[in-house]
Design a protein around this motif. Sequence first.
Motif, PDB file in Angstrom:
ATOM      1  N   MET A   1      53.904  35.515 151.877  1.00 27.81           N
ATOM      2  CA  MET A   1      53.343  35.871 150.433  1.00 27.81           C
ATOM      3  C   MET A   1      52.777  37.413 150.586  1.00 27.81           C
ATOM      4  SD  MET A   1      50.243  34.028 148.463  1.00 27.81           S
ATOM      5  CE  MET A   1      48.658  34.450 149.710  1.00 27.81           C
ATOM      6  N   ILE A   2      53.181  38.020 149.595  1.00 27.51           N
ATOM      7  CA  ILE A   2      52.526  39.375 149.270  1.00 27.51           C
ATOM      8  C   ILE A   2      51.187  39.291 148.611  1.00 27.51           C
ATOM      9  CG2 ILE A   2      52.966  41.873 148.402  1.00 27.51           C
ATOM     10  CD1 ILE A   2      55.940  41.004 148.424  1.00 27.51           C
ATOM     11  N   LEU A   3      50.131  39.593 149.164  1.00 27.66           N
ATOM     12  CA  LEU A   3      48.785  39.511 148.696  1.00 27.66           C
ATOM     13  C   LEU A   3      48.407  41.110 147.915  1.00 27.66           C
ATOM     14  CD1 LEU A   3      46.331  37.849 147.996  1.00 27.66           C
ATOM     15  CD2 LEU A   3      45.289  38.775 150.246  1.00 27.66           C
ATOM     16  N   CYS A   4      48.188  40.956 146.746  1.00 28.34           N
ATOM     17  CA  CYS A   4      47.714  42.173 145.893  1.00 28.34           C
ATOM     18  C   CYS A   4      46.338  42.138 145.876  1.00 28.34           C
ATOM     19  CB  CYS A   4      48.382  42.381 144.756  1.00 28.34           C
ATOM     20  SG  CYS A   4      50.318  42.474 144.799  1.00 28.34           S
ATOM     21  N   ALA A   5      45.720  43.068 146.357  1.00 34.85           N
ATOM     22  CA  ALA A   5      44.012  42.887 146.255  1.00 34.85           C
ATOM     23  C   ALA A   5      43.531  44.326 145.637  1.00 34.85           C
ATOM     24  CB  ALA A   5      43.514  42.906 147.791  1.00 34.85           C
ATOM     25  N   GLY A   6      42.828  43.994 144.538  1.00 37.78           N
ATOM     26  CA  GLY A   6      42.213  45.189 143.847  1.00 37.78           C
ATOM     27  C   GLY A   6      41.888  44.620 142.420  1.00 37.78           C
ATOM     28  N   ALA A  44      59.268  37.059 143.432  1.00 35.97           N
ATOM     29  CA  ALA A  44      58.580  37.092 144.872  1.00 35.97           C
ATOM     30  C   ALA A  44      57.484  36.165 144.897  1.00 35.97           C
ATOM     31  CB  ALA A  44      58.029  38.498 145.150  1.00 35.97           C
ATOM     32  N   ASP A  45      57.143  35.962 146.263  1.00 33.22           N
ATOM     33  CA  ASP A  45      56.088  35.111 146.655  1.00 33.22           C
ATOM     34  C   ASP A  45      54.869  36.126 146.657  1.00 33.22           C
ATOM     35  OD1 ASP A  45      54.379  33.081 147.568  1.00 33.22           O
ATOM     36  OD2 ASP A  45      55.285  32.997 149.622  1.00 33.22           O
ATOM     37  N   VAL A  46      53.805  35.911 145.732  1.00 34.55           N
ATOM     38  CA  VAL A  46      52.876  36.678 145.614  1.00 34.55           C
ATOM     39  C   VAL A  46      51.525  36.106 145.163  1.00 34.55           C
ATOM     40  CG1 VAL A  46      53.303  37.073 143.025  1.00 34.55           C
ATOM     41  CG2 VAL A  46      52.085  38.947 144.422  1.00 34.55           C
ATOM     42  N   PRO A 117      45.449  33.732 155.231  1.00 34.66           N
ATOM     43  CA  PRO A 117      46.375  32.729 155.799  1.00 34.66           C
ATOM     44  C   PRO A 117      47.560  33.336 156.362  1.00 34.66           C
ATOM     45  CG  PRO A 117      46.479  32.496 153.499  1.00 34.66           C
ATOM     46  CD  PRO A 117      45.306  33.496 153.684  1.00 34.66           C
ATOM     47  N   ASP A 118      48.184  32.379 157.178  1.00 38.09           N
ATOM     48  CA  ASP A 118      49.207  32.956 157.916  1.00 38.09           C
ATOM     49  C   ASP A 118      50.374  33.355 157.162  1.00 38.09           C
ATOM     50  OD1 ASP A 118      48.144  32.866 160.483  1.00 38.09           O
ATOM     51  OD2 ASP A 118      48.863  30.808 160.991  1.00 38.09           O
ATOM     52  N   THR A 119      50.463  32.828 156.140  1.00 47.81           N
ATOM     53  CA  THR A 119      51.441  33.009 154.653  1.00 47.81           C
ATOM     54  C   THR A 119      51.503  34.531 154.239  1.00 47.81           C
ATOM     55  OG1 THR A 119      49.961  32.054 153.279  1.00 47.81           O
ATOM     56  CG2 THR A 119      51.530  30.632 154.305  1.00 47.81           C
ATOM     57  N   VAL A 120      50.241  34.990 154.457  1.00 49.02           N
ATOM     58  CA  VAL A 120      50.325  36.438 154.074  1.00 49.02           C
ATOM     59  C   VAL A 120      51.071  37.384 154.874  1.00 49.02           C
ATOM     60  CG1 VAL A 120      49.002  38.421 153.388  1.00 49.02           C
ATOM     61  CG2 VAL A 120      48.224  36.191 152.517  1.00 49.02           C
ATOM     62  N   GLU A 121      52.343  37.994 154.539  1.00 50.36           N
ATOM     63  CA  GLU A 121      53.051  38.600 155.243  1.00 50.36           C
ATOM     64  C   GLU A 121      52.684  40.163 155.156  1.00 50.36           C
ATOM     65  OE1 GLU A 121      57.208  38.055 154.523  1.00 50.36           O
ATOM     66  OE2 GLU A 121      56.482  37.512 152.318  1.00 50.36           O
ATOM     67  N   ALA A 257      59.147  43.723 146.501  1.00 53.62           N
ATOM     68  CA  ALA A 257      60.021  42.463 146.154  1.00 53.62           C
ATOM     69  C   ALA A 257      61.541  42.596 147.074  1.00 53.62           C
ATOM     70  CB  ALA A 257      60.404  42.486 144.565  1.00 53.62           C
ATOM     71  N   GLY A 258      62.140  43.790 146.991  1.00 52.45           N
ATOM     72  CA  GLY A 258      63.272  44.105 147.485  1.00 52.45           C
ATOM     73  C   GLY A 258      63.194  43.895 149.143  1.00 52.45           C
ATOM     74  N   LEU A 259      62.048  44.390 149.684  1.00 57.52           N
ATOM     75  CA  LEU A 259      61.942  44.311 150.969  1.00 57.52           C
ATOM     76  C   LEU A 259      61.714  43.088 151.440  1.00 57.52           C
ATOM     77  CD1 LEU A 259      59.579  47.691 151.473  1.00 57.52           C
ATOM     78  CD2 LEU A 259      62.041  47.009 152.187  1.00 57.52           C
ATOM     79  N   GLN A 260      60.961  41.927 150.526  1.00 54.26           N
ATOM     80  CA  GLN A 260      60.878  40.525 150.924  1.00 54.26           C
ATOM     81  C   GLN A 260      61.944  39.932 150.942  1.00 54.26           C
ATOM     82  OE1 GLN A 260      58.528  37.912 148.023  1.00 54.26           O
ATOM     83  NE2 GLN A 260      57.082  37.868 149.670  1.00 54.26           N
ATOM     84  N   ARG A 261      62.913  40.167 149.842  1.00 47.46           N
ATOM     85  CA  ARG A 261      64.137  39.649 149.531  1.00 47.46           C
ATOM     86  C   ARG A 261      65.100  39.798 150.973  1.00 47.46           C
ATOM     87  NH1 ARG A 261      65.923  41.221 143.267  1.00 47.46           N
ATOM     88  NH2 ARG A 261      64.098  40.308 142.389  1.00 47.46           N
ATOM     89  N   ALA A 262      64.939  41.156 151.496  1.00 51.36           N
ATOM     90  CA  ALA A 262      65.739  41.478 152.580  1.00 51.36           C
ATOM     91  C   ALA A 262      65.012  40.892 153.926  1.00 51.36           C
ATOM     92  CB  ALA A 262      65.835  43.116 152.605  1.00 51.36           C
ATOM     93  N   GLY A 263      64.045  40.401 153.859  1.00 48.43           N
ATOM     94  CA  GLY A 263      63.459  39.927 155.171  1.00 48.43           C
ATOM     95  C   GLY A 263      62.833  40.936 155.812  1.00 48.43           C
ATOM     96  N   LYS A 264      62.344  41.876 155.019  1.00 44.70           N
ATOM     97  CA  LYS A 264      62.031  43.181 156.117  1.00 44.70           C
ATOM     98  C   LYS A 264      60.567  43.364 156.067  1.00 44.70           C
ATOM     99  CE  LYS A 264      66.316  44.677 157.278  1.00 44.70           C
ATOM    100  NZ  LYS A 264      66.711  44.531 158.545  1.00 44.70           N
ATOM    101  N   LEU A 265      59.632  42.436 155.371  1.00 45.97           N
ATOM    102  CA  LEU A 265      58.295  42.556 155.477  1.00 45.97           C
ATOM    103  C   LEU A 265      57.504  42.177 156.797  1.00 45.97           C
ATOM    104  CD1 LEU A 265      57.026  41.711 151.967  1.00 45.97           C
ATOM    105  CD2 LEU A 265      57.040  43.918 152.957  1.00 45.97           C
ATOM    106  N   THR A 266      58.076  42.790 157.899  1.00 44.41           N
ATOM    107  CA  THR A 266      57.428  42.870 159.232  1.00 44.41           C
ATOM    108  C   THR A 266      57.158  44.433 159.620  1.00 44.41           C
ATOM    109  OG1 THR A 266      59.375  42.947 160.545  1.00 44.41           O
ATOM    110  CG2 THR A 266      58.622  40.705 159.801  1.00 44.41           C
ATOM    111  N   LYS A 267      56.033  44.661 160.536  1.00 45.62           N
ATOM    112  CA  LYS A 267      55.703  45.749 161.008  1.00 45.62           C
ATOM    113  C   LYS A 267      57.002  46.293 161.713  1.00 45.62           C
ATOM    114  CE  LYS A 267      51.836  46.891 161.052  1.00 45.62           C
ATOM    115  NZ  LYS A 267      50.685  47.425 160.259  1.00 45.62           N
ATOM    116  N   ASP A 268      57.551  45.754 162.422  1.00 49.29           N
ATOM    117  CA  ASP A 268      58.620  46.435 163.050  1.00 49.29           C
ATOM    118  C   ASP A 268      59.804  46.704 162.097  1.00 49.29           C
ATOM    119  OD1 ASP A 268      57.551  46.017 165.575  1.00 49.29           O
ATOM    120  OD2 ASP A 268      58.442  44.064 166.062  1.00 49.29           O
ATOM    121  N   ALA A 269      60.149  45.930 161.167  1.00 48.66           N
ATOM    122  CA  ALA A 269      61.396  46.160 160.276  1.00 48.66           C
ATOM    123  C   ALA A 269      61.006  47.083 159.425  1.00 48.66           C
ATOM    124  CB  ALA A 269      61.429  44.917 159.381  1.00 48.66           C
TER     125      ALA A 269
END
Length: 308
Positions: A1-6, A44-46, A117-121, A257-269
């Motif tokens: 999940m992408i968490l938007c805080a603001g 996206a999962d948000v 939670p762990d689901t927040v990427e 959303a594009g990065l999440q779809r591509a599976g790239k929402l990790t620090k290394d990616a």
Amino acid sequence: MILCAGEALIDMLPRTSTLGEDAYAPHAGGAVFNTAVALGRLGADVGFFSGFSQDFFGDLLKAKLAESHVNTSLAVTADRPCTVAFVKLVDGHATYAFYDENTAGRMLTEADLPALPDTVEALFCGGISLPVEPCGAAYEALFVQAAATRVTMMDPNIRPGFIRDEARYRARLDHMLAHADIVKLSDEDLIWLMGEGDIDAHIATLLGMGVKLVCLTMGADGVKGITARGTTHVASTRVEVVDTVGAGDTFNAGLLAGLQRAGKLTKDAIAALDDETLRAALTLGAQAAAVTVSRAGANPPWQHELAT
């Protein structure tokens, strides 16, 4: 999940009444709120974290998020008023008058922060929630905490008229930039942050601070995505502009959303983004933003409204 805080607030947008009088109509808004809505509409999962008022304005905000499939389970509801922003449009460009004292969003403190939670990427922060207290300190703490294990993105979306303690705000932005993986800026934002001078040199400074991807939005000239390996430019999609409210917010959503779809929402990616993945994410952001500017107010597109 992408968490938007603001911030989540009510934009009072200029309209004309049935009697031909100048009037204002309430619409759910706020930069970070708009990004969450746009992410939900893009599939996206948000999730969204902020402070909501208990009144009908708070209900309006929650309803807008729910209809756009945004998870609000981490948010806080308080017996305080809602932030309101009156919008003035000149040639389609927006300026704002904010009313934010003692509001549900502004009075958030670090004690209100959720355990992620762990689901927040990934965590996204920015907007007018950063220059004010006490919520600015709370979002700063959340951002720095998340940066250890999650992708962090910020869009300062600087509104000089909203800044009361510039030194404190600049220190906060510097601290958050040092913990950011992705930063989105307009050229005006970059100059305000780093002063007059060479834009490319300023971006190189950000990369030297540890930012992995800098997105420079340039209006009709499109957007650049700059990493340590080079620059990727995506042209803007040509449309008839109604107004620019929510354009940058929607771009942020398309990128994430594009990065999440591509599976790239990790620090290394994010640290090793290839040109093809980056171009696709930038393009989604630009296409989504083009739809938003083609209609009144912050009204991001659903995925089915985009050409791809």
